[in-house]
Design an enzyme around this catalytic site. Structure first.
Site, PDB file in Angstrom:
ATOM      1  N   GLY A  43       0.779  -1.248   0.000  1.00 54.81           N
ATOM      2  CA  GLY A  43       0.000   0.000   0.000  1.00 54.81           C
ATOM      3  C   GLY A  43       0.807   1.292   0.000  1.00 54.81           C
ATOM      4  O   GLY A  43       0.309   2.318  -0.459  1.00 54.81           O
ATOM      5  N   GLU A  98       3.912   4.093   6.392  1.00 53.93           N
ATOM      6  CA  GLU A  98       2.736   3.256   6.175  1.00 53.93           C
ATOM      7  C   GLU A  98       1.707   4.078   5.417  1.00 53.93           C
ATOM      8  O   GLU A  98       1.669   5.308   5.529  1.00 53.93           O
ATOM      9  CB  GLU A  98       2.134   2.843   7.536  1.00 53.93           C
ATOM     10  N   ASP A  99       0.873   3.394   4.647  1.00 51.82           N
ATOM     11  CA  ASP A  99      -0.165   4.102   3.898  1.00 51.82           C
ATOM     12  C   ASP A  99      -1.265   4.629   4.819  1.00 51.82           C
ATOM     13  O   ASP A  99      -1.674   5.774   4.717  1.00 51.82           O
ATOM     14  CB  ASP A  99      -0.766   3.186   2.814  1.00 51.82           C
ATOM     15  N   ASP A 102      -5.062   2.202  10.749  1.00 52.48           N
ATOM     16  CA  ASP A 102      -6.456   1.823  10.990  1.00 52.48           C
ATOM     17  C   ASP A 102      -6.521   1.184  12.382  1.00 52.48           C
ATOM     18  O   ASP A 102      -6.651   1.890  13.378  1.00 52.48           O
ATOM     19  CB  ASP A 102      -6.891   0.876   9.865  1.00 52.48           C
ATOM     20  N   PHE A 152     -13.718   2.929   4.179  1.00 52.13           N
ATOM     21  CA  PHE A 152     -12.782   2.137   3.390  1.00 52.13           C
ATOM     22  C   PHE A 152     -12.421   2.951   2.150  1.00 52.13           C
ATOM     23  O   PHE A 152     -13.293   3.351   1.381  1.00 52.13           O
ATOM     24  CB  PHE A 152     -13.398   0.795   2.980  1.00 52.13           C
ATOM     25  N   ARG A 165      -5.050   0.659  -7.099  1.00 56.20           N
ATOM     26  CA  ARG A 165      -3.836   1.211  -6.496  1.00 56.20           C
ATOM     27  C   ARG A 165      -3.260   2.375  -7.298  1.00 56.20           C
ATOM     28  O   ARG A 165      -2.583   3.246  -6.759  1.00 56.20           O
ATOM     29  CB  ARG A 165      -2.746   0.130  -6.379  1.00 56.20           C
TER      30      ARG A 165
HETATM   31  P1  5GP Z   1      -4.136  -1.699  10.394  1.00 54.10           P
HETATM   32  O1  5GP Z   1      -3.100  -2.776  10.582  1.00 54.10           O
HETATM   33  O2  5GP Z   1      -3.775  -0.364  10.976  1.00 54.10           O
HETATM   34  O3  5GP Z   1      -5.515  -2.148  10.759  1.00 54.10           O
HETATM   35  O4  5GP Z   1      -4.301  -1.481   8.866  1.00 54.10           O
HETATM   36  C1  5GP Z   1      -3.275  -1.173   8.126  1.00 54.10           C
HETATM   37  C2  5GP Z   1      -3.341  -1.857   6.789  1.00 54.10           C
HETATM   38  O5  5GP Z   1      -4.663  -2.278   6.437  1.00 54.10           O
HETATM   39  C3  5GP Z   1      -2.944  -0.821   5.819  1.00 54.10           C
HETATM   40  O6  5GP Z   1      -1.569  -0.912   5.592  1.00 54.10           O
HETATM   41  C4  5GP Z   1      -3.768  -1.160   4.618  1.00 54.10           C
HETATM   42  O7  5GP Z   1      -3.056  -2.090   3.850  1.00 54.10           O
HETATM   43  C5  5GP Z   1      -4.995  -1.823   5.154  1.00 54.10           C
HETATM   44  N1  5GP Z   1      -6.112  -0.849   5.271  1.00 54.10           N
HETATM   45  C6  5GP Z   1      -6.613  -0.284   6.384  1.00 54.10           C
HETATM   46  N2  5GP Z   1      -7.615   0.562   6.091  1.00 54.10           N
HETATM   47  C7  5GP Z   1      -7.764   0.516   4.749  1.00 54.10           C
HETATM   48  C8  5GP Z   1      -8.638   1.183   3.827  1.00 54.10           C
HETATM   49  O8  5GP Z   1      -9.491   2.004   4.153  1.00 54.10           O
HETATM   50  N3  5GP Z   1      -8.459   0.872   2.511  1.00 54.10           N
HETATM   51  C9  5GP Z   1      -7.529  -0.016   2.075  1.00 54.10           C
HETATM   52  N4  5GP Z   1      -7.469  -0.223   0.781  1.00 54.10           N
HETATM   53  N5  5GP Z   1      -6.688  -0.653   2.908  1.00 54.10           N
HETATM   54  C10 5GP Z   1      -6.808  -0.381   4.236  1.00 54.10           C
HETATM   55 MG    MG Z   2      -0.582  -1.405   4.081  1.00 50.31          MG
END
Ligand code: 5GP
Ligand code: MG
Length: 178
Positions: A43, A98-99, A102, A152, A165
């Site tokens: 991402g 990080e992108d 969440d 999302f 992407r």
């Molecule tokens: P976390 O581990 O913080 O829950 O989420 C991080 C990863 O989940 C991000 O690096 C991303 O790959 C994916 N992610 C979380 N939220 C989103 C979203 O709204 N859209 C997309 N496409 N990926 C997400």
């Molecule tokens: Mg990611």
């Protein structure tokens, strides 16, 4: 085919402007020497590419490959790590990208992975922080681009089932289940 978008959340101009602001801050804070910029694949690949090109300093790049979404739109809470060779981080200045932040699980995993390598300084940067998202684990975030609603989103590196992407903006997609 360009996938269908419900609404654009952050425009290409807004992202590019923010990249320059982040680069100014990072240049200022890491003026004392070379910087290793690591990003979490897949991402963050576009964010990484844009940010390093905005930084006129000595940079080494590296990648960490994690996945947690497995094609769905809600986190599974379990991290799948595909091991790639890391650059040498010992006693280096390191910035972890990080992108999106969440649940925080991916960032925490990547952060611990880097910390084990004993960098001199380890800072974190995320493009997007989801407001009101349920955090499983907190990691200090030193730099961020935008705070967004708990939606999302896709684009600028972020996918839905490996699509979208390449979009130069961040958007809310039409999903099949909608
Ligand atoms: P976390 O581990 O913080 O829950 O989420 C991080 C990863 O989940 C991000 O690096 C991303 O790959 C994916 N992610 C979380 N939220 C989103 C979203 O709204 N859209 C997309 N496409 N990926 C997400
Ligand atoms: Mg990611």
């Amino acid at each position: 085919m360009i996938p269908s978008i419900k609404s654009v959340i952050i425009t290409e101009d807004q992202i590019q402007h923010k990249i320059r602001l982040l680069a100014d801050q990072i240049l200022h804070d890491f003026s004392d020497g070379p910087l290793v910029i690591l990003s979490v694949l897949k991402g963050s690949f576009i964010f990484h590419a844009d940010l390093v090109r905005a930084l006129a300093m000595d940079i080494e790049v590296g990648f960490i490959s994690l996945s947690s979404y497995r094609g769905a739109t809600n986190s599974q809470g379990e991290i799948n790590h595909i091991e790639l060779p890391l650059p040498d981080l010992k006693d280096k200045n390191v910035l972890l990208l990080e992108d999106i932040y969440d649940t925080g699980a991916s960032m925490a995993y990547a952060y611990e992975l880097c910390k084990k390598e004993q960098p001199k300084i380890l800072k974190t940067c995320v493009l997007l922080i989801k407001k009101g998202a349920k955090r499983i684990v907190e990691t200090p975030i030193d730099y961020y681009g935008f705070s967004i609603p708990n939606l999302f989103v896709v684009g600028y590196g972020l996918d839905y089932q490996e699509r979208y992407r390449q979009l130069p903006f961040i958007a809310e997609p039409y999903l099949k289940e909608n």
